[in-house]
Write a protein that holds these residues in place. Structure first.
Motif, PDB file in Angstrom:
ATOM      1  N   ALA A 167      12.583  16.071 -19.155  1.00 24.42           N
ATOM      2  CA  ALA A 167      12.629  16.501 -20.552  1.00 24.42           C
ATOM      3  C   ALA A 167      11.960  15.469 -21.455  1.00 24.42           C
ATOM      4  CB  ALA A 167      14.074  16.743 -20.982  1.00 24.42           C
ATOM      5  N   CYS A 168      12.209  14.191 -21.177  1.00 19.88           N
ATOM      6  CA  CYS A 168      11.573  13.126 -21.959  1.00 19.88           C
ATOM      7  C   CYS A 168      10.066  13.150 -21.785  1.00 19.88           C
ATOM      8  CB  CYS A 168      12.131  11.769 -21.544  1.00 19.88           C
ATOM      9  SG  CYS A 168      13.880  11.513 -21.937  1.00 19.88           S
ATOM     10  N   GLU A 169       9.607  13.367 -20.565  1.00 22.85           N
ATOM     11  CA  GLU A 169       8.167  13.405 -20.306  1.00 22.85           C
ATOM     12  C   GLU A 169       7.508  14.601 -20.979  1.00 22.85           C
ATOM     13  OE1 GLU A 169       7.905  13.271 -16.080  1.00 22.85           O
ATOM     14  OE2 GLU A 169       8.324  11.124 -15.968  1.00 22.85           O
ATOM     15  N   TYR A 170       8.258  15.659 -21.179  1.00 25.16           N
ATOM     16  CA  TYR A 170       7.740  16.813 -21.913  1.00 25.16           C
ATOM     17  C   TYR A 170       7.689  16.550 -23.423  1.00 25.16           C
ATOM     18  CZ  TYR A 170       8.043  20.099 -17.928  1.00 25.16           C
ATOM     19  OH  TYR A 170       7.870  20.776 -16.742  1.00 25.16           O
ATOM     20  N   GLY A 171       8.276  15.459 -23.852  1.00 24.51           N
ATOM     21  CA  GLY A 171       8.269  15.128 -25.272  1.00 24.51           C
ATOM     22  C   GLY A 171       9.569  15.399 -25.995  1.00 24.51           C
ATOM     23  N   PHE A 172      10.636  15.686 -25.246  1.00 20.17           N
ATOM     24  CA  PHE A 172      11.932  16.007 -25.853  1.00 20.17           C
ATOM     25  C   PHE A 172      12.914  14.857 -25.670  1.00 20.17           C
ATOM     26  CE2 PHE A 172      10.370  20.284 -24.262  1.00 20.17           C
ATOM     27  CZ  PHE A 172       9.869  20.690 -25.487  1.00 20.17           C
ATOM     28  N   GLU A 173      12.487  13.634 -25.967  1.00 17.53           N
ATOM     29  CA  GLU A 173      13.334  12.470 -25.736  1.00 17.53           C
ATOM     30  C   GLU A 173      14.642  12.538 -26.521  1.00 17.53           C
ATOM     31  OE1 GLU A 173      10.209  12.329 -26.757  1.00 17.53           O
ATOM     32  OE2 GLU A 173       9.019  10.967 -25.502  1.00 17.53           O
ATOM     33  N   ALA A 174      14.546  12.825 -27.807  1.00 19.93           N
ATOM     34  CA  ALA A 174      15.749  12.852 -28.648  1.00 19.93           C
ATOM     35  C   ALA A 174      16.713  13.934 -28.185  1.00 19.93           C
ATOM     36  CB  ALA A 174      15.362  13.065 -30.105  1.00 19.93           C
ATOM     37  N   GLU A 175      16.167  15.125 -27.914  1.00 20.31           N
ATOM     38  CA  GLU A 175      17.021  16.223 -27.470  1.00 20.31           C
ATOM     39  C   GLU A 175      17.675  15.912 -26.119  1.00 20.31           C
ATOM     40  OE1 GLU A 175      13.631  18.171 -29.822  1.00 20.31           O
ATOM     41  OE2 GLU A 175      13.939  16.444 -28.517  1.00 20.31           O
ATOM     42  N   ALA A 176      16.907  15.279 -25.223  1.00 21.75           N
ATOM     43  CA  ALA A 176      17.438  14.958 -23.900  1.00 21.75           C
ATOM     44  C   ALA A 176      18.642  14.034 -24.002  1.00 21.75           C
ATOM     45  CB  ALA A 176      16.352  14.319 -23.041  1.00 21.75           C
ATOM     46  N   LYS A 177      18.547  13.029 -24.854  1.00 21.23           N
ATOM     47  CA  LYS A 177      19.664  12.096 -25.017  1.00 21.23           C
ATOM     48  C   LYS A 177      20.875  12.789 -25.624  1.00 21.23           C
ATOM     49  CE  LYS A 177      20.987   7.608 -26.925  1.00 21.23           C
ATOM     50  NZ  LYS A 177      22.339   8.096 -27.248  1.00 21.23           N
ATOM     51  N   GLN A 178      20.640  13.602 -26.662  1.00 14.33           N
ATOM     52  CA  GLN A 178      21.749  14.294 -27.308  1.00 14.33           C
ATOM     53  C   GLN A 178      22.414  15.284 -26.371  1.00 14.33           C
ATOM     54  OE1 GLN A 178      19.252  15.495 -30.823  1.00 14.33           O
ATOM     55  NE2 GLN A 178      21.055  14.857 -31.980  1.00 14.33           N
ATOM     56  N   ILE A 179      21.605  16.021 -25.615  1.00 11.36           N
ATOM     57  CA  ILE A 179      22.153  17.000 -24.672  1.00 11.36           C
ATOM     58  C   ILE A 179      23.023  16.297 -23.632  1.00 11.36           C
ATOM     59  CG2 ILE A 179      21.542  18.584 -22.799  1.00 11.36           C
ATOM     60  CD1 ILE A 179      19.077  19.376 -24.497  1.00 11.36           C
ATOM     61  N   GLN A 180      22.535  15.170 -23.121  1.00 10.40           N
ATOM     62  CA  GLN A 180      23.304  14.442 -22.107  1.00 10.40           C
ATOM     63  C   GLN A 180      24.604  13.885 -22.690  1.00 10.40           C
ATOM     64  OE1 GLN A 180      21.952  10.553 -20.446  1.00 10.40           O
ATOM     65  NE2 GLN A 180      21.881  11.668 -18.500  1.00 10.40           N
ATOM     66  N   ASP A 181      24.512  13.305 -23.870  1.00 14.77           N
ATOM     67  CA  ASP A 181      25.712  12.753 -24.503  1.00 14.77           C
ATOM     68  C   ASP A 181      26.770  13.835 -24.707  1.00 14.77           C
ATOM     69  OD1 ASP A 181      24.632  10.225 -24.593  1.00 14.77           O
ATOM     70  OD2 ASP A 181      23.999  10.359 -26.686  1.00 14.77           O
ATOM     71  N   LEU A 182      26.337  14.980 -25.224  1.00 15.95           N
ATOM     72  CA  LEU A 182      27.276  16.067 -25.475  1.00 15.95           C
ATOM     73  C   LEU A 182      27.833  16.643 -24.174  1.00 15.95           C
ATOM     74  CD1 LEU A 182      25.350  17.874 -28.355  1.00 15.95           C
ATOM     75  CD2 LEU A 182      27.596  16.787 -28.549  1.00 15.95           C
ATOM     76  N   TYR A 183      26.954  16.851 -23.210  1.00 11.63           N
ATOM     77  CA  TYR A 183      27.388  17.481 -21.959  1.00 11.63           C
ATOM     78  C   TYR A 183      28.406  16.595 -21.229  1.00 11.63           C
ATOM     79  CZ  TYR A 183      26.895  20.971 -18.295  1.00 11.63           C
ATOM     80  OH  TYR A 183      27.139  22.001 -17.407  1.00 11.63           O
ATOM     81  N   LEU A 184      28.114  15.302 -21.164  1.00 10.14           N
ATOM     82  CA  LEU A 184      29.013  14.396 -20.462  1.00 10.14           C
ATOM     83  C   LEU A 184      30.306  14.164 -21.228  1.00 10.14           C
ATOM     84  CD1 LEU A 184      26.481  11.772 -19.054  1.00 10.14           C
ATOM     85  CD2 LEU A 184      27.526  13.721 -17.877  1.00 10.14           C
ATOM     86  N   SER A 185      30.320  14.553 -22.503  1.00 11.83           N
ATOM     87  CA  SER A 185      31.544  14.471 -23.309  1.00 11.83           C
ATOM     88  C   SER A 185      32.349  15.766 -23.249  1.00 11.83           C
ATOM     89  CB  SER A 185      31.194  14.152 -24.769  1.00 11.83           C
ATOM     90  OG  SER A 185      30.543  12.912 -24.878  1.00 11.83           O
ATOM     91  N   GLY A 186      31.855  16.723 -22.455  1.00  7.59           N
ATOM     92  CA  GLY A 186      32.557  17.993 -22.325  1.00  7.59           C
ATOM     93  C   GLY A 186      32.187  19.019 -23.371  1.00  7.59           C
ATOM     94  N   LYS A 187      31.223  18.703 -24.226  1.00  4.27           N
ATOM     95  CA  LYS A 187      30.818  19.628 -25.292  1.00  4.27           C
ATOM     96  C   LYS A 187      29.594  20.431 -24.821  1.00  4.27           C
ATOM     97  CE  LYS A 187      32.533  16.422 -28.807  1.00  4.27           C
ATOM     98  NZ  LYS A 187      32.186  15.576 -29.965  1.00  4.27           N
ATOM     99  N   LYS A 188      29.829  21.296 -23.859  1.00  9.08           N
ATOM    100  CA  LYS A 188      28.732  21.994 -23.207  1.00  9.08           C
ATOM    101  C   LYS A 188      28.032  22.989 -24.138  1.00  9.08           C
ATOM    102  CE  LYS A 188      30.783  21.496 -18.620  1.00  9.08           C
ATOM    103  NZ  LYS A 188      31.259  22.203 -17.396  1.00  9.08           N
ATOM    104  N   LYS A 189      28.778  23.716 -24.938  1.00  6.09           N
ATOM    105  CA  LYS A 189      28.174  24.689 -25.848  1.00  6.09           C
ATOM    106  C   LYS A 189      27.259  24.002 -26.864  1.00  6.09           C
ATOM    107  CE  LYS A 189      29.738  28.526 -24.212  1.00  6.09           C
ATOM    108  NZ  LYS A 189      28.780  29.503 -23.602  1.00  6.09           N
ATOM    109  N   GLU A 190      27.728  22.857 -27.372  1.00  7.28           N
ATOM    110  CA  GLU A 190      26.902  22.110 -28.314  1.00  7.28           C
ATOM    111  C   GLU A 190      25.637  21.608 -27.637  1.00  7.28           C
ATOM    112  OE1 GLU A 190      30.107  21.854 -27.908  1.00  7.28           O
ATOM    113  OE2 GLU A 190      31.180  21.414 -29.775  1.00  7.28           O
ATOM    114  N   ALA A 191      25.760  21.207 -26.371  1.00  3.70           N
ATOM    115  CA  ALA A 191      24.596  20.741 -25.622  1.00  3.70           C
ATOM    116  C   ALA A 191      23.607  21.884 -25.411  1.00  3.70           C
ATOM    117  CB  ALA A 191      25.037  20.167 -24.279  1.00  3.70           C
TER     118      ALA A 191
END
Length: 248
Positions: A167-191
Motif C-alpha cells: 500500500a505504501c509503495e502504491y502511494g498510500f502511506e498515510a492510509e496504510a498506517k491509519q488502517i493498520q493502527d485502527l485494525y490492530l486496535s479492533g476498530k475494523k469498520k473504521e479501518a
C-alpha cells in the motif's frame, strides 16, 4: 504466519521457495527424489529421523511433466525470483497503473536470468466484477473493503506486513498506517472506511460496460495474461460470459 501457524522459522524464504520449485519439478518428472539443499533435504540426512528414508518417486504418472507452478509473491526479491524460475505469478491487491512502478525492475531482473527452457512468465490478477450503470453498482466496491483492510491492517505483524508495505509503495502511506493502527486496535469498520476508493476502483472491474472494458485494457497493458474475476450481481454466469467476450 509461517512461524505462528506453520511452526517453521521464517528464514531463507527465497532459497526455500526456489528449492521447493526444484523438488516439485523433479517429482513431477517422476525422478527419484534425492535433493540436498540449504532448506530442503530429501530424503532426511543420515542421523535424522529413523534413518529409514530413501529416494522415492511418484507411483502415479502425471498427465504431463511440466505442470505449471505459480508463486504468489509481493516483495522485490521474491518477485524477481518468481520471474526467473516460476511458470506464473499471482500478485495480490493489484493496481494495474502502478504495477510497473512497483514491480517493473524486479520482473525485468528475473526475466533476464530466466531459462530459455521456460515459456514466458504468465501473470494472473483481477478482482470483483460487476457491470451496471449508476451509483448502486459502484457501491458494490464496499464489499471489498473488509478484505483490503484485513490484509493492509491485520496481516503479519505491525513491523512485518507485506501488504501494508505494498500500500505504501502504491502511494498510500498515510492510509496504510491509519488502517493498520485502527485494525490492530479492533476498530475494523473504521479501518475499512479508510481503504482508498482509488485503489478499489483500479483493482476491480465495477461500473458501466465501457468502464469495465477500460479496466480490462489496463490489466492487459500492465502485463496480465490471465484475468481472474469474482462476479457479483443477479447474473454471475452472464457476467463471466460477457467478460470472456471482451477479453478474447
Amino acid at each position: 504466519m509461517i512461524e505462528g501457524f506453520h511452526g517453521l522459522p521464517y528464514d531463507r524464504p527465497l532459497t526455500r521457495t526456489r528449492e521447493l520449485i526444484q523438488v516439485l519439478r523433479m517429482g513431477l518428472r517422476r525422478e527419484p527424489l534425492e535433493f540436498s539443499g540449504k532448506t530442503i533435504q530429501v530424503p532426511l540426512a543420515e542421523g535424522e529421523g529413523l534413518g529409514l528414508g530413501k529416494p522415492l518417486k511418484l507411483l502415479n504418472k502425471p498427465e504431463r511433466a511440466d505442470v505449471p507452478i505459480w508463486v504468489a509473491a509481493l516483495g522485490d526479491k521474491n518477485v524477481a525470483m518468481t520471474a526467473e524460475v516460476a511458470d506464473g505469478w499471482l500478485p495480490f491487491l493489484f493496481y494495474p497503473e502502478k504495477a510497473g512502478e512497483v514491480w517493473g525492475d524486479p520482473l525485468a531482473r528475473g526475466a533476464a536470468k530466466r531459462s530459455a527452457d521456460l515459456a514466458p512468465l504468465e501473470i494472473c490478477a483481477g478482482g470483483m466484477v460487476a457491470i451496471g450503470e449508476g451509483p448502486e453498482t459502484k457501491a458494490l466496491l464496499d464489499f471489498m473493503r473488509p478484505m483490503y483492510a484485513l490484509y493492509v491492517g491485520g496481516m503479519g505483524a505491525r513491523d512485518k506486513n507485506f501488504y501494508n508495505q505494498l500500500a505504501c509503495e502504491y502511494g498510500f502511506e498515510a492510509e496504510a498506517k491509519q488502517i493498520q493502527d485502527l485494525y490492530l486496535s479492533g476498530k475494523k469498520k473504521e479501518a475499512e472506511a479508510l481503504v482508498p476508493l482509488e485503489w478499489l476502483e483500479a483493482g476491480n472491474l465495477v461500473g458501466s460496460a465501457t468502464y469495465v472494458q477500460e479496466r480490462i485494457a489496463a490489466f492487459r497493458e500492465a502485463g496480465v495474461t490471465n484475468l481472474s474475476v469474482t462476479p457479483v450481481g443477479d447474473d454471475p454466469a452472464g457476467t463471466v460470459t460477457q467478460i470472456k467476450e471482451w477479453v478474447s
